[in-house]
Design a protein around this motif. Structure first.
Motif, PDB file in Angstrom:
ATOM      1  N   GLN A  61       0.830  -1.201   0.000  1.00 31.89           N
ATOM      2  CA  GLN A  61       0.000   0.000   0.000  1.00 31.89           C
ATOM      3  C   GLN A  61       0.870   1.258   0.000  1.00 31.89           C
ATOM      4  O   GLN A  61       0.556   2.237  -0.657  1.00 31.89           O
ATOM      5  CB  GLN A  61      -0.893  -0.011   1.237  1.00 31.89           C
ATOM      6  N   TRP A  62       1.987   1.167   0.727  1.00 33.11           N
ATOM      7  CA  TRP A  62       2.905   2.296   0.752  1.00 33.11           C
ATOM      8  C   TRP A  62       3.398   2.596  -0.664  1.00 33.11           C
ATOM      9  O   TRP A  62       3.441   3.743  -1.099  1.00 33.11           O
ATOM     10  CB  TRP A  62       4.079   1.973   1.681  1.00 33.11           C
ATOM     11  N   ILE A  63       3.751   1.544  -1.380  1.00 29.59           N
ATOM     12  CA  ILE A  63       4.245   1.701  -2.756  1.00 29.59           C
ATOM     13  C   ILE A  63       3.188   2.365  -3.627  1.00 29.59           C
ATOM     14  O   ILE A  63       3.485   3.244  -4.444  1.00 29.59           O
ATOM     15  CB  ILE A  63       4.617   0.321  -3.362  1.00 29.59           C
ATOM     16  N   ILE A  64       1.925   1.951  -3.454  1.00 27.34           N
ATOM     17  CA  ILE A  64       0.846   2.522  -4.269  1.00 27.34           C
ATOM     18  C   ILE A  64       0.713   4.016  -4.005  1.00 27.34           C
ATOM     19  O   ILE A  64       0.604   4.820  -4.929  1.00 27.34           O
ATOM     20  CB  ILE A  64      -0.481   1.794  -3.969  1.00 27.34           C
ATOM     21  N   LEU A  65       0.750   4.381  -2.730  1.00 26.72           N
ATOM     22  CA  LEU A  65       0.635   5.796  -2.387  1.00 26.72           C
ATOM     23  C   LEU A  65       1.847   6.579  -2.890  1.00 26.72           C
ATOM     24  O   LEU A  65       1.730   7.699  -3.368  1.00 26.72           O
ATOM     25  CB  LEU A  65       0.498   5.953  -0.868  1.00 26.72           C
ATOM     26  N   VAL A  78     -11.024   6.912   3.401  1.00 29.84           N
ATOM     27  CA  VAL A  78     -12.166   6.068   3.690  1.00 29.84           C
ATOM     28  C   VAL A  78     -11.883   4.628   3.237  1.00 29.84           C
ATOM     29  O   VAL A  78     -12.565   3.694   3.612  1.00 29.84           O
ATOM     30  CB  VAL A  78     -13.436   6.651   3.031  1.00 29.84           C
ATOM     31  N   LYS A  79     -10.840   4.478   2.442  1.00 31.83           N
ATOM     32  CA  LYS A  79     -10.343   3.130   2.127  1.00 31.83           C
ATOM     33  C   LYS A  79      -9.491   2.682   3.305  1.00 31.83           C
ATOM     34  O   LYS A  79      -9.031   3.519   4.081  1.00 31.83           O
ATOM     35  CB  LYS A  79      -9.487   3.165   0.851  1.00 31.83           C
ATOM     36  N   PRO A  80      -9.250   1.394   3.423  1.00 37.47           N
ATOM     37  CA  PRO A  80      -8.430   0.956   4.568  1.00 37.47           C
ATOM     38  C   PRO A  80      -6.970   1.370   4.426  1.00 37.47           C
ATOM     39  O   PRO A  80      -6.081   0.553   4.267  1.00 37.47           O
ATOM     40  CB  PRO A  80      -8.597  -0.571   4.550  1.00 37.47           C
ATOM     41  N   VAL A  81      -6.728   2.679   4.477  1.00 38.71           N
ATOM     42  CA  VAL A  81      -5.391   3.223   4.279  1.00 38.71           C
ATOM     43  C   VAL A  81      -4.787   3.580   5.634  1.00 38.71           C
ATOM     44  O   VAL A  81      -5.444   4.213   6.456  1.00 38.71           O
ATOM     45  CB  VAL A  81      -5.454   4.495   3.406  1.00 38.71           C
ATOM     46  N   SER A  82      -3.548   3.160   5.837  1.00 39.15           N
ATOM     47  CA  SER A  82      -2.875   3.511   7.083  1.00 39.15           C
ATOM     48  C   SER A  82      -2.356   4.943   6.978  1.00 39.15           C
ATOM     49  O   SER A  82      -1.774   5.327   5.968  1.00 39.15           O
ATOM     50  CB  SER A  82      -1.742   2.527   7.329  1.00 39.15           C
ATOM     51  N   TYR A  83      -2.603   5.719   8.030  1.00 35.44           N
ATOM     52  CA  TYR A  83      -2.176   7.118   8.010  1.00 35.44           C
ATOM     53  C   TYR A  83      -0.657   7.225   7.960  1.00 35.44           C
ATOM     54  O   TYR A  83      -0.110   8.160   7.394  1.00 35.44           O
ATOM     55  CB  TYR A  83      -2.719   7.860   9.239  1.00 35.44           C
ATOM     56  N   VAL A  84       0.013   6.251   8.546  1.00 31.79           N
ATOM     57  CA  VAL A  84       1.480   6.241   8.505  1.00 31.79           C
ATOM     58  C   VAL A  84       1.940   6.120   7.059  1.00 31.79           C
ATOM     59  O   VAL A  84       2.804   6.870   6.601  1.00 31.79           O
ATOM     60  CB  VAL A  84       2.036   5.064   9.334  1.00 31.79           C
ATOM     61  N   ASN A  85       1.325   5.186   6.330  1.00 31.92           N
ATOM     62  CA  ASN A  85       1.684   5.026   4.922  1.00 31.92           C
ATOM     63  C   ASN A  85       1.419   6.297   4.133  1.00 31.92           C
ATOM     64  O   ASN A  85       2.236   6.727   3.320  1.00 31.92           O
ATOM     65  CB  ASN A  85       0.867   3.892   4.285  1.00 31.92           C
ATOM     66  N   LEU A 136       1.262   9.434   5.065  1.00 29.28           N
ATOM     67  CA  LEU A 136       2.178  10.544   5.328  1.00 29.28           C
ATOM     68  C   LEU A 136       3.613  10.226   4.942  1.00 29.28           C
ATOM     69  O   LEU A 136       4.298  11.065   4.359  1.00 29.28           O
ATOM     70  CB  LEU A 136       2.108  10.948   6.808  1.00 29.28           C
ATOM     71  N   THR A 137       4.073   9.008   5.230  1.00 32.07           N
ATOM     72  CA  THR A 137       5.478   8.720   4.920  1.00 32.07           C
ATOM     73  C   THR A 137       5.696   8.603   3.409  1.00 32.07           C
ATOM     74  O   THR A 137       6.756   8.963   2.917  1.00 32.07           O
ATOM     75  CB  THR A 137       5.974   7.436   5.617  1.00 32.07           C
ATOM     76  N   ALA A 138       4.676   8.137   2.676  1.00 35.68           N
ATOM     77  CA  ALA A 138       4.832   8.081   1.216  1.00 35.68           C
ATOM     78  C   ALA A 138       5.030   9.490   0.662  1.00 35.68           C
ATOM     79  O   ALA A 138       5.892   9.729  -0.186  1.00 35.68           O
ATOM     80  CB  ALA A 138       3.620   7.423   0.563  1.00 35.68           C
ATOM     81  N   MET A 145       9.191  15.158  14.843  1.00 35.09           N
ATOM     82  CA  MET A 145       8.141  15.867  14.107  1.00 35.09           C
ATOM     83  C   MET A 145       7.260  14.882  13.359  1.00 35.09           C
ATOM     84  O   MET A 145       6.036  15.009  13.337  1.00 35.09           O
ATOM     85  CB  MET A 145       8.763  16.862  13.116  1.00 35.09           C
ATOM     86  N   MET A 146       7.890  13.891  12.733  1.00 34.11           N
ATOM     87  CA  MET A 146       7.111  12.915  11.965  1.00 34.11           C
ATOM     88  C   MET A 146       6.188  12.113  12.896  1.00 34.11           C
ATOM     89  O   MET A 146       5.015  11.914  12.597  1.00 34.11           O
ATOM     90  CB  MET A 146       8.034  11.956  11.200  1.00 34.11           C
TER      91      MET A 146
END
Lengths: 263, 300
Positions: free
Chosen positions: A4-8, A107-114, A116-118, A245-246
């Motif tokens: 998912q990270w890669i997609i973002l 609203v998709k099952p997206v992790s907020y960490v992914n 922002l870090t993406a 900060m992150m």
């Protein structure tokens, strides 16, 4: 959820290609990098041709040293370069939030960490690539036209400056995620960077061990090849601040409510 | 077990209560409408169900078979869906599918299937920024459906559309009922009546009426006669006023609307009424009142 990270990340990358950020931001840095050594080299001729000096004036400008030119280049990056980067990325989260595209993603099952870090990694890759391209240009023409300095000094200085860029870009991302206005993001980021620079210029003792001294340390590498004490503290404090900060941003972002009341 | 159940769901914004302790239970496999005027708290309720807002009080329970992150089982279409304008329709749906965890190949084939379903197979390669309102709405439905959610939540899916777009989306929703459960909000009673099985009517943050459409219709709809004659009816109506099957009369010169208790008795008696025949009938129509009356009564 690595995939998912890669997609973002790919989405960020494609977006920046489609709106030409990958073209014009590196171009700005390359131009800035070229201009410094070239204008330094031709400054005497330029003044002679266009300076409007009285006939017969003899120009005796001491040629600048290599370290001076590279320092000048970083000065350009710190002013025009930062302005361009901050303006290009101030809206990276705010705009998605205000336009409403953000809720469609979250609203998709997206992790907020992914999420922002993406954005963060993409932002850093684009700004650091631009910096490296611009700086390589500057070093090449400085060596060619002006003076050479040991390559290890150049690399060390550049690495330290890259950390300073990373720090400022992290501020852009974090403020963009937490604030609601692009203008305020830009203002606060540039303000912070300028305050750090001013303080480290006029009160270096006070700023010892802070990110503000990084630009000064990179200059010391160019001039002397070595840095004064406090260098490593600065490095670690900066890294620590970036991490803090992150983490804080991800934590606060998690608590935010993104649905706006349209009623 | 219901698909979603909320208990005492409450949302306050700076002191004002937008949603007041509502209990919703959404059944699986059917279409549920959340009906109410603007400002009733419909959108806020839906936002809490999707997780985009946190309830001030109360709980939301999803079916126990579907554990973990609720968002995996939900598809959502906001009232004003916003897409990345630089993507094409197909790219967006693929992106949405991949975010939900589909593999690259699966995402692509599902996205194409969904665009076909919503009638955007042709426009899939166009940039979203060039889409019309109706197309965006349909694209929004496609992206909500692409990961085969257990429930799709549509916020005012037809409100912003012109009559043609509205018809298209309603027809599409009827088709979708066979694939997944639907929960949608609307302020138009007619839309709710047309596609939904269960209806919750909300007013000022509370649920005032709830039940299946059939049950509501049986409870609140009454058989009605529309009668039109050549001559004025006022005098004749006086004669039937006492009949026990008659509930309510509305008369306008030679047109009358009669709401009655029992359709059979009323029809037999009316048709055999000599006086009525002498008034020269033009029109005699049997119908049912819509839920409009109920809706208006509730909303007052």
């Amino acid at each position: 959820m690595r995939s998912q990270w890669i997609i973002l990340f790919k989405k960020e990358f494609r977006e920046s290609i489609r709106n030409f950020k990958w073209l014009w931001i590196p171009t700005v840095f390359v131009l800035l990098g070229l201009m410094q050594p070239i204008t330094s080299y031709y400054i005497a001729d330029i003044l002679e041709q266009f300076g409007g000096l009285p006939e017969g004036t003899v120009m005796e400008l001491p040629p600048p040293s290599g370290a001076e030119v590279l320092t000048g280049t970083l000065g350009q990056f710190s002013q025009i370069g930062f302005l361009v980067l901050v303006l290009a990325f101030m809206g990276t989260v705010v705009t998605e939030k205000n336009q409403g595209t953000l809720i469609m993603v979250l609203v998709k099952p997206v992790s907020y960490v992914n999420y922002l870090t993406a954005k963060w990694v993409h932002l850093l890759i684009l700004s650091l690539t631009s910096f490296v391209l611009g700086f390589v240009m500057s070093v090449y023409y400085t060596f060619l036209l002006i003076d050479t300095i040991p390559i290890s000094q150049v690399v060390n200085g550049a690495l330290v400056y890259a950390l300073w860029i990373t720090f400022v870009m992290t501020i852009v991302l974090c403020l963009s995620a937490l604030l609601n206005s692009t203008a305020f993001v830009a203002f606060a980021t540039l303000g912070t960077a300028i305050l750090f620079s001013i303080f480290s210029l006029y009160a270096p003792d006070l700023m010892k061990g802070t990110p503000g001294m990084l630009a000064t340390y990179s200059q010391q590498f160019f001039y002397l090849g070595e840095v004064e004490s406090g260098f490593w503290i600065s490095i670690f404090v900066t890294l620590g601040l970036i991490l803090a900060m992150m983490i804080a941003t991800i934590f606060l972002f998690n608590k935010k409510e993104f649905a706006k009341d349209v009623q | 077990m219901h698909l979603i159940e909320t208990i005492g769901l409450t949302k306050k914004f700076n002191g004002t209560v937008a949603v007041k302790g509502i209990n919703l239970s959404i059944r699986e496999g059917i279409c549920t409408a959340l009906l109410g005027p603007n400002g009733a708290g419909k959108t806020t309720t839906l936002n809490m169900l999707t997780g985009l807002m946190n309830p001030t009080e109360g709980s939301i329970d999803f079916h126990e078979d579907y554990s973990g992150d609720r968002r995996k089982y939900l598809g959502y279409l906001p009232q004003y869906p916003k897409f990345f304008g630089w993507m094409s329709g197909l790219e967006y749906v693929v992106f949405a599918a991949e975010l939900a965890g589909l593999s690259k190949e699966a995402a692509k084939s599902r996205a194409k299937e969904m665009l076909e379903l919503v009638g955007l197979a042709e426009g899939g390669n166009k940039k979203v920024s060039g889409f019309s309102g109706g197309m965006k709405q349909r694209l929004g439905i496609a992206q909500a459906l692409v990961h085969e959610p257990k429930l799709i939540i549509l916020d005012e899916p037809v409100s912003a559309l012109d009559p043609i777009g509205r018809r298209e989306v309603l027809e599409l929703m009827k088709q979708l009922k066979t694939r997944t459960s639907i929960l949608f909000s609307t302020h138009v009673l007619h839309d709710a009546e047309e596609v939904s099985d269960d209806i919750f009517i909300m007013k000022k943050g509370e649920i005032v009426v709830e039940g299946s459409l059939v049950k509501l219709q049986n409870t609140y709809q009454q058989p009605t006669f529309f009668i039109e004659t050549e001559m004025e009816m006022a005098n004749w109506l006086e004669t039937i006023k006492q009949k026990e099957w008659l509930r309510h009369v509305k008369v306008d010169k030679n047109k009358a609307t009669l709401t009655v208790e029992n359709l059979q008795t009323a029809r037999t008696e009316l048709l055999s009424d000599k006086t009525l025949q002498e008034l020269k009938l033009i029109k005699f129509e049997v119908a049912k009142t819509s839920l409009e009356d109920l809706f208006m009564k509730v909303m007052k």
